[in-house]
Write a protein that holds these residues in place. Structure first.
Motif, mmCIF file in Angstrom:
data_model
loop_
_atom_site.group_PDB
_atom_site.id
_atom_site.type_symbol
_atom_site.label_atom_id
_atom_site.label_comp_id
_atom_site.label_asym_id
_atom_site.label_seq_id
_atom_site.Cartn_x
_atom_site.Cartn_y
_atom_site.Cartn_z
ATOM 1 N N LEU A 21 0.830 -1.208 0.000
ATOM 2 C CA LEU A 21 0.000 0.000 0.000
ATOM 3 C C LEU A 21 0.863 1.256 0.000
ATOM 4 O O LEU A 21 0.472 2.297 -0.542
ATOM 5 N N LEU A 22 2.025 1.178 0.609
ATOM 6 C CA LEU A 22 2.986 2.278 0.585
ATOM 7 C C LEU A 22 3.745 2.327 -0.740
ATOM 8 O O LEU A 22 4.061 3.405 -1.258
ATOM 9 N N LEU A 135 -10.035 11.695 13.380
ATOM 10 C CA LEU A 135 -9.761 10.964 12.141
ATOM 11 C C LEU A 135 -8.264 10.666 12.037
ATOM 12 O O LEU A 135 -7.557 11.243 11.201
ATOM 13 N N PRO A 136 -7.759 9.768 12.884
ATOM 14 C CA PRO A 136 -6.327 9.447 12.781
ATOM 15 C C PRO A 136 -5.964 8.864 11.426
ATOM 16 O O PRO A 136 -4.804 8.945 10.997
ATOM 17 N N GLN A 137 -6.949 8.290 10.721
ATOM 18 C CA GLN A 137 -6.683 7.741 9.396
ATOM 19 C C GLN A 137 -6.274 8.838 8.406
ATOM 20 O O GLN A 137 -5.528 8.588 7.463
ATOM 21 N N ALA A 138 -6.760 10.070 8.624
ATOM 22 C CA ALA A 138 -6.345 11.184 7.764
ATOM 23 C C ALA A 138 -4.881 11.524 8.008
ATOM 24 O O ALA A 138 -4.125 11.814 7.065
ATOM 25 N N TYR A 139 -4.460 11.490 9.263
ATOM 26 C CA TYR A 139 -3.042 11.702 9.585
ATOM 27 C C TYR A 139 -2.199 10.586 8.979
ATOM 28 O O TYR A 139 -1.133 10.845 8.411
ATOM 29 N N PHE A 144 1.512 7.796 5.065
ATOM 30 C CA PHE A 144 1.583 6.765 4.036
ATOM 31 C C PHE A 144 1.749 7.343 2.629
ATOM 32 O O PHE A 144 1.959 6.582 1.680
ATOM 33 N N SER A 145 1.639 8.653 2.482
ATOM 34 C CA SER A 145 1.758 9.277 1.163
ATOM 35 C C SER A 145 3.059 10.047 0.993
ATOM 36 O O SER A 145 3.312 10.594 -0.080
ATOM 37 N N LEU A 171 -3.962 10.575 -0.038
ATOM 38 C CA LEU A 171 -4.481 10.677 1.327
ATOM 39 C C LEU A 171 -5.914 10.160 1.387
ATOM 40 O O LEU A 171 -6.299 9.459 2.341
ATOM 41 N N PHE A 172 -6.723 10.489 0.375
ATOM 42 C CA PHE A 172 -8.107 10.004 0.351
ATOM 43 C C PHE A 172 -8.158 8.484 0.224
ATOM 44 O O PHE A 172 -9.030 7.828 0.788
#
Length: 284
Positions: A21-22, A135-139, A144-145, A171-172
């Motif tokens: 994914l990275l 929203l830690p997933q946004a961080y 990851f990007s 990020l999305f």
């Protein structure tokens, strides 16, 4: 051999999905930054560095989350959580892997080296964002990007606006697939008090995931159009979009097993876009 087995379990060596994914967006950015002719040593650096840093991140994450992981059925038997690997040992393994990755970065240029330090600090901070960020997933999307601007820095010695646009799109994608991942553990996470996007979105979780996929694909499709990548890239985008639609069929019931399957399939979506990028430059 027993210690090695535990260390490999610690860094999720048998679960390469996280590394892939990275990897795919980083390689896509490297191909775009190099106009389809990347320096092959940079390809080696980014592939090896991605696997090394993701492995190091797993070690740090398990140390930070060990108290939470004990209360989650899926993670209760991880090496640090179960006591098979000490906190000190896990941090040492993570540090060694990060140093090897940094050694690879030292073969690039000054800007990439500087950005790698920023990337490391962002990644280390991620586990603690689950304590206070809705929203830690946004961080995580930023963490990851970050291989995207690093790829431009390595290939061009600069980071143009294009790199940040690709990062925003990616990020999305991270928000989409990590929300699917969070949907798996939602009930356990509610009990222990962790904040996740699955909890924050509530009953809008499926809609939020699909909207995030749409934003990701739209941004990367627009970049391909602006760069005149043509029909090969359009096919890659179409394949990615078709997979996103399939993910809706998996997550709409919110069944944990199906949500986990959706998460695990995401690397194929990234692979489709990468294949589109490579093919687009190959036929020019």
């Amino acid at each position: 051999m027993e210690r090695l087995r535990l260390w490999l379990a610690l860094i999720r060596w048998d679960k390469p999905v996280g590394s892939l994914l990275l990897l795919w967006p980083s390689l896509s950015a490297l191909w775009i930054a190099s106009s389809g002719r990347p320096n092959w040593w940079l390809v080696v650096v980014f592939i090896a560095g991605t696997f090394l840093m993701r492995s190091a991140g797993c070690a740090v994450n398990d140390v930070a989350d060990q108290d939470f992981d004990r209360a989650v059925r899926r993670t209760a038997q991880r090496p640090v959580t179960s006591g098979q690997v000490s906190t000190r040992e896990a941090l040492l393994v993570g540090a060694v892997l990060a140093l090897v990755a940094f050694g690879l970065v030292l073969t690039t240029n000054a800007l990439t080296i500087q950005m790698s330090v920023a990337a490391l600090l962002i990644a280390i901070a991620y586990p603690w964002t689950k304590r206070w960020l809705a929203l830690p997933q946004a961080y995580l999307g930023v963490a990851f990007s970050f291989g995207i601007p690093m790829a431009f820095a390595a290939a061009r010695g600069e980071v143009p606006l294009l790199a940040w646009v690709l990062l925003l799109g990616n990020l999305f994608w991270v928000l989409a697939y990590d929300t699917e991942y969070a949907m798996v553990d939602r009930e356990d996470d509610l009990k222990v008090g962790i904040k996740t996007s699955a909890i924050t979105f509530g009953r809008a979780d499926v809609a939020a995931v699909m909207a995030s996929y749409a934003a990701f694909i739209a941004i990367w499709a627009a970049v391909g159009w602006a760069l005149h990548l043509g029909w090969p890239y359009a096919l890659g985008v179409a394949a990615a979009a078709a997979q996103a639609v399939h993910h809706y069929t998996l997550i709409r019931s919110r069944d944990p097993a199906r949500c986990f399957r959706a998460f695990r399939l995401n690397h194929y979506l990234g692979l489709a876009l990468f294949a589109g990028v490579v093919a687009a430059y190959a036929v020019r």
